[in-house]
Scaffold this motif. Structure first.
Motif, PDB file in Angstrom:
ATOM      1  N   GLN A 170      62.063  -0.236  59.999  1.00  0.00           N
ATOM      2  CA  GLN A 170      62.323  -1.765  60.183  1.00  0.00           C
ATOM      3  C   GLN A 170      61.365  -2.352  60.886  1.00  0.00           C
ATOM      4  N   TRP A 171      60.526  -1.758  61.922  1.00  0.00           N
ATOM      5  CA  TRP A 171      59.595  -2.591  62.764  1.00  0.00           C
ATOM      6  C   TRP A 171      58.300  -2.719  61.935  1.00  0.00           C
ATOM      7  N   VAL A 172      58.180  -1.874  60.722  1.00  0.00           N
ATOM      8  CA  VAL A 172      57.020  -2.133  59.779  1.00  0.00           C
ATOM      9  C   VAL A 172      57.320  -3.294  59.088  1.00  0.00           C
ATOM     10  N   LEU A 173      58.628  -3.814  58.906  1.00  0.00           N
ATOM     11  CA  LEU A 173      59.037  -4.976  58.266  1.00  0.00           C
ATOM     12  C   LEU A 173      59.078  -6.175  59.089  1.00  0.00           C
ATOM     13  N   ASP A 174      59.773  -5.834  60.240  1.00  0.00           N
ATOM     14  CA  ASP A 174      59.911  -6.887  61.359  1.00  0.00           C
ATOM     15  C   ASP A 174      58.635  -7.375  61.881  1.00  0.00           C
ATOM     16  N   ALA A 175      57.634  -6.704  62.142  1.00  0.00           N
ATOM     17  CA  ALA A 175      56.597  -6.952  62.667  1.00  0.00           C
ATOM     18  C   ALA A 175      55.733  -8.120  61.939  1.00  0.00           C
ATOM     19  N   TYR A 176      55.604  -8.158  60.751  1.00  0.00           N
ATOM     20  CA  TYR A 176      54.968  -9.030  59.792  1.00  0.00           C
ATOM     21  C   TYR A 176      55.858 -10.101  59.931  1.00  0.00           C
ATOM     22  N   ALA A 177      57.163 -10.174  59.708  1.00  0.00           N
ATOM     23  CA  ALA A 177      57.962 -11.504  59.606  1.00  0.00           C
ATOM     24  C   ALA A 177      57.776 -12.165  60.847  1.00  0.00           C
ATOM     25  N   LEU A 178      57.790 -11.341  61.981  1.00  0.00           N
ATOM     26  CA  LEU A 178      57.533 -11.949  63.236  1.00  0.00           C
ATOM     27  C   LEU A 178      56.284 -12.715  63.543  1.00  0.00           C
ATOM     28  N   GLY A 179      55.299 -12.025  63.073  1.00  0.00           N
ATOM     29  CA  GLY A 179      53.763 -12.502  63.387  1.00  0.00           C
ATOM     30  C   GLY A 179      53.617 -13.777  62.554  1.00  0.00           C
ATOM     31  N   LEU A 180      54.344 -13.687  61.333  1.00  0.00           N
ATOM     32  CA  LEU A 180      54.347 -14.831  60.198  1.00  0.00           C
ATOM     33  C   LEU A 180      54.843 -16.138  60.916  1.00  0.00           C
ATOM     34  N   ALA A 181      56.198 -15.942  61.353  1.00  0.00           N
ATOM     35  CA  ALA A 181      56.778 -16.929  62.027  1.00  0.00           C
ATOM     36  C   ALA A 181      56.413 -17.683  63.140  1.00  0.00           C
ATOM     37  N   ALA A 182      55.590 -16.708  64.153  1.00  0.00           N
ATOM     38  CA  ALA A 182      55.453 -17.169  65.575  1.00  0.00           C
ATOM     39  C   ALA A 182      54.418 -18.437  65.650  1.00  0.00           C
ATOM     40  N   VAL A 194      53.108   5.465  62.215  1.00  0.00           N
ATOM     41  CA  VAL A 194      53.806   4.291  62.053  1.00  0.00           C
ATOM     42  C   VAL A 194      53.738   3.155  63.184  1.00  0.00           C
ATOM     43  N   VAL A 195      53.355   3.682  64.241  1.00  0.00           N
ATOM     44  CA  VAL A 195      52.979   2.687  65.490  1.00  0.00           C
ATOM     45  C   VAL A 195      51.858   1.652  64.964  1.00  0.00           C
ATOM     46  N   VAL A 196      50.792   2.486  64.776  1.00  0.00           N
ATOM     47  CA  VAL A 196      49.802   1.477  64.288  1.00  0.00           C
ATOM     48  C   VAL A 196      49.769   0.658  63.332  1.00  0.00           C
ATOM     49  N   LEU A 197      50.550   1.426  62.381  1.00  0.00           N
ATOM     50  CA  LEU A 197      51.126   0.387  61.220  1.00  0.00           C
ATOM     51  C   LEU A 197      51.833  -0.778  61.559  1.00  0.00           C
ATOM     52  N   SER A 198      52.766  -0.598  62.228  1.00  0.00           N
ATOM     53  CA  SER A 198      53.538  -1.770  62.854  1.00  0.00           C
ATOM     54  C   SER A 198      52.820  -2.806  63.566  1.00  0.00           C
ATOM     55  N   VAL A 199      51.879  -2.322  64.601  1.00  0.00           N
ATOM     56  CA  VAL A 199      50.815  -3.140  65.275  1.00  0.00           C
ATOM     57  C   VAL A 199      50.056  -4.082  64.317  1.00  0.00           C
ATOM     58  N   ALA A 200      49.614  -3.284  63.290  1.00  0.00           N
ATOM     59  CA  ALA A 200      48.519  -3.685  62.289  1.00  0.00           C
ATOM     60  C   ALA A 200      49.375  -4.891  61.391  1.00  0.00           C
ATOM     61  N   ARG A 201      50.571  -4.443  61.169  1.00  0.00           N
ATOM     62  CA  ARG A 201      51.376  -5.501  60.282  1.00  0.00           C
ATOM     63  C   ARG A 201      51.797  -6.767  61.251  1.00  0.00           C
ATOM     64  N   GLY A 202      51.767  -6.875  62.403  1.00  0.00           N
ATOM     65  CA  GLY A 202      52.101  -7.723  62.964  1.00  0.00           C
ATOM     66  C   GLY A 202      51.025  -8.829  63.417  1.00  0.00           C
ATOM     67  N   ILE A 203      49.516  -7.922  63.311  1.00  0.00           N
ATOM     68  CA  ILE A 203      48.566  -8.942  63.531  1.00  0.00           C
ATOM     69  C   ILE A 203      48.133  -9.516  61.900  1.00  0.00           C
TER      70      ILE A 203
END
Length: 550
Positions: A51-63, A101-110
């Protein structure tokens, strides 16, 4: 010409680069969904981690959408756009090379942060290059590309995942992004508001923090529980920060990153609300329809993408037509009619049943595709047409913020409603009664797309009844939620018809050349009026208003 180009000669390159960037960043909203099973296997990841893989990108995109647009007006739109592009490309590389998966989620947020910059500044770059009918055509192309990227997500994701590896859904951004960056550096013009005040750092920090808490609460509400302490704290924190933000911006006045005076513009309010409602209704609907085709009809990611081509093709054609109509037809009619068509398309999902083929979705796909195609070009054009060109980045950032918040609200809200409805319908079925206390858990698995796996784990004697009940619950729940989405689209249609007026638009949006303070560098001075082949401003304003809302 000593390497210098006229404003007209480079604008095609600007449109191309912005469209490529928009296609990439929106594609990454949906392309990951079909690769999640492979990512789970590669990292032995939990459901929450995925879920964080998906949510991190959406969060970074909106913020940071509004922040990026405001900074671009002050520091230079080309400069800020290219910085965002570099961040997006490097983060995509990190995603593709991630070891866990943690690195992937952080990278997705960036990656989402970089995508937000591209999304916010792109329409402003188009708006600075095009005027009059050409602007309508340009935003028609832009809107078509935006829609295609969302609709093509499952197809592209399935092709890359099945043909190469899930890592290539990220790595493919690197060579494409580097090429687009090279074109941007060589061919795009710079523009900024030379009279802009210093950067509003307090406003940037307060709004980014508020939006981060709001979107995070929406994204995590279903998993954590809407009444849980962490979610309530996020919403309360967002409300407090937004209140303080409003007070700070009011005090700063013209020096604010978000000029509250825009809310006195009825068209600005109308476009913002329509954008939010359209995004909430359509994006959640597309996610649920993709889930239906994959998990109920059992098509592979690639096969699912192929079956959504009717929607994709209709959207692209409609966007091209809409772009040419933006200077001929009152834009309130385009906006209102587009949401009405989306509502009809969503309602036509009722033609599907537990035993129907995927072709039962075709009328719905044509309606949704036609509505989305007609909506995107005037939405992108109107988002910057309510302000003078020097503030186009801010206005674009505000509108894209409403769009992404709409996506978060729609997916979270309608997703939760769908899960609850499917679970209840299954629990109320005869097969659900036979399962007893485990019916609720089984129904949740059906709503999440795991019905086939849940049936496979059940006793063989119950399997046929469970499969039939699960299929019926999923389809009936989908239909019920689509009716709610259609109602939201109807409200958006009424807002579009009633609140959008041509007289609220800035003159530069309908033919007048950019004002003197719109500073341009690296290129020849802007060609004005007749020299650019544009009609005189007064004639253009009169012609547009003759057929528009007075």
């Amino acid at each position: 010409m000593s390497g210098r180009t006229t404003p007209t000669s480079g604008r095609g390159w600007t449109l191309a680069v912005v469209c490529v960037a928009t296609f990439m960043l929106l594609l990454d909203l949906t392309v990951v969904n079909v690769a999640l099973p492979d990512i789970r296997d590669a990292f032995d990841a939990s459901f929450t981690s995925l879920q964080w893989v998906l949510d991190a990108y959406a969060l970074g995109l909106a913020a940071v959408l509004l922040t990026a647009g405001s900074l671009a007006d002050r520091l230079g739109r080309k400069r800020v756009f290219n910085v965002g592009f570099v961040v997006f490309v490097l983060a995509s590389l990190a995603c593709g090379l991630a070891g866990d998966v943690v690195v992937l989620s952080v990278a997705r947020g960036i990656q989402g942060l970089g995508g937000a910059v591209l999304f916010a500044v792109g329409p402003a770059l188009i708006g600075q290059e095009f005027r009059g009918k050409d602007r309508g055509k340009a935003f028609g192309i832009f809107g078509g590309v935006a829609g295609l990227s969302i609709a093509f997500g499952p197809l592209v994701g399935g092709a890359l995942t099945d043909g190469l590896s899930w890592r290539w859904i990220f790595l493919v951004n690197v060579p494409v992004g580097l090429l687009a960056l090279a074109v941007s550096g060589l061919r795009m013009r710079e523009s900024r508001d030379e009279s802009a005040p210093a950067v509003d750092w307090w406003g940037q920090a307060l709004f980014t923090g508020a939006l981060t808490l709001l979107v995070l609460g929406l994204l995590r509400g279903e998993a954590e529980g809407w009444g849980s302490a962490p979610i309530l704290a996020m919403f309360a924190g967002a409300a407090v920060l937004l209140t303080v933000f409003g007070l700070v911006e009011r005090r700063l006045g013209e020096r604010a990153m978000f000029q509250l005076s825009l809310f006195r513009n009825r068209t600005f309010n109308g476009v913002s609300v329509v954008t939010l409602l359209c995004s909430a209704a359509t994006m959640s609907a597309i996610f649920l329809l993709v889930s239906y085709v994959q998990n109920v009809l059992a098509f592979s990611p690639w096969e699912t993408g192929l079956r959504f081509l009717p929607l994709t093709g209709t959207l692209f054609v409609a966007a091209a037509i809409s772009g040419s109509l933006t200077t001929r037809v009152p834009q309130r009619l385009l906006m209102g009619a587009s949401l009405a068509l989306i509502a009809v398309g969503l309602g036509l999902v009722a033609l599907t049943g537990p035993d129907t083929a995927w072709t039962a979705l075709l009328p719905s796909m044509f309606g949704i595709g036609l509505g989305m195609g007609l909506f995107n070009p005037p939405r992108a054009s109107l988002s910057i047409a309510v302000v003078e060109p020097s503030k186009a980045g801010m206005a674009s950032g505000i509108n894209e913020t409403f769009q992404q918040v709409g996506v978060a609200i729609g997916i979270a809200g309608f997703g939760a409603a769908f899960q609850s409805r499917v679970t209840d319908l299954f629990a109320q079925s005869d097969a659900g009664h036979r399962l007893g206390s485990s019916a609720h858990e089984f129904g949740e698995a059906v709503a999440a797309g795991g019905g086939a796996e849940a049936v496979g784990r059940a006793p063989s004697a119950l399997a046929p009844a469970l499969e039939s009940a699960a299929r019926t619950a999923f389809v009936d729940g989908l239909t019920d939620v689509m009716f709610v989405c259609a109602a939201v689209a109807v409200v958006g249609s009424l807002v579009g018809f009633l609140f959008i007026r041509t007289r609220d638009l800035h003159e530069s949006a309908i033919g007048e050349p950019a004002p003197a303070e719109e500073h341009e560098t690296d290129e020849a001075p802007a060609v004005v009026g007749a020299a650019a082949g544009e009609p005189p401003a007064a004639a253009t304003v009169a012609a547009v208003r003759a057929g528009g809302e007075r």
